[in-house]
Design an enzyme around this catalytic site. Sequence first.
Site, mmCIF file in Angstrom:
data_model
loop_
_atom_site.group_PDB
_atom_site.id
_atom_site.type_symbol
_atom_site.label_atom_id
_atom_site.label_comp_id
_atom_site.label_asym_id
_atom_site.label_seq_id
_atom_site.Cartn_x
_atom_site.Cartn_y
_atom_site.Cartn_z
ATOM 1 C CB SER A 253 -0.959 -0.043 1.199
ATOM 2 O OG SER A 253 -1.954 0.936 1.089
ATOM 3 C CG HIS A 394 -5.516 -2.367 -0.129
ATOM 4 N ND1 HIS A 394 -4.685 -2.169 -1.203
ATOM 5 C CD2 HIS A 394 -5.028 -1.578 0.870
ATOM 6 C CE1 HIS A 394 -3.744 -1.286 -0.882
ATOM 7 N NE2 HIS A 394 -3.931 -0.926 0.378
#
Length: 414
Positions: A253, A394
């Site tokens: 990320s 994610h």
Amino acid sequence: MKNRLGFLLFFSLVTFSSFGQNKETALPDPLIFNNGKKVNNAREWTARREELLQTFRSEMYGTSPGRPKDMRFEVFDHDKNALNGKATRKQVTIHIRENGKEAKFDLLIYIPNKAKHPVPAIIGINFIGNQAINADPGIKLTEAWVENSKMFPCAVDGKATDACRGVNAKQWQVDSILDAGFALATMYREEIASDRKEEMFKTGVHTLYPELQNREDNFGTIAAWAWALSRGMDYLETDKDINAKKVAVFGFSRLGKAALWAGASDTRFALVLSNESGAGGAKLFHRGVGENIRRLNTVFPHWYAKSFRKYMDQDTVLPFDQHFIVDLIAPRPVYIASAENDKGSDPEGEFATAKEADVIYRFFKTNGLPVKEIPALNKSVMGQIGYHIRTGGHDVTSFDWKQFLIFSNLRLQK
């Protein structure tokens, strides 16, 4: 100023078919100098590479300080029987003094006991504190601020507690990393530089370099995290248990954005692993899909330099893009990982970056990215550029780590 104007006025464009769109989008060509001349050989690429680095320093990530002159490593823990004898645990405080001030952050290292030393290593920054990557009670609790979130409800009044131990272990897969013969080194983002807007540039390493803030190309937080990864590498070069020629830098990320910039700006990292780094990481802004420059600069104004703000709403016409970041890593191996449901990171845009970077990897006569089309779900492709898109959202999963470790072993054993 002359170089910056030259950059904005003279760039060559190539076209590519944008995944998921029925239009063609212009991309700047990495093999064209800012003055319009073409790069013809590796010697000229060296000059072009420096030009690209300067572009990202001035226009996006900001200017970072060099290696500190006053830096020392304090090894405060050395347990040869950690994790039930599986690993040697070391904990090192990196102390840095500049301008009469000191900053410090801890580096946690696990070294596999059964592997032949010195071992290759993977280094990365974590989200919740070193104690969160494993339930090992010997890991020092961070003294920095820790968020108390729905995902990680363990901190009290911003302080880590014993309940924080191992809460993020799923994303780190320590046992698998050690079983593959790698050491793991990690540090906590908040000890390096705060990720909170209300504290931006007021903590950690930013306090050492106030002169790098009152300028357009200021020392941003992504750059600070990347810079700290290089300081971690400084320590690893001194550790006889680590093969410093075989260190991979990893990030997920926003910390994947930092890992890419660390790999691009510090050639000592032998390999780069980017997991769902998205906008400002591995995805192309030119697609105009997913998280955009306006959101990066308004929701996270501390991440990038002030100069990056002038490109808000200019995603599809940028005079640079993130394929240049991967180009800066070339010809060293890089792996880009995406997830099907991580729409903000734009998986197709991350693959498009890998595909565009293939040009430079082929320029260096490597096998680059071995496919032309995005691979099927949960199928890894591995040339000098690796890529996969998995099911799910994610996150960092065991599937991701399996591919990273296979790729790292293949590429670092050459």
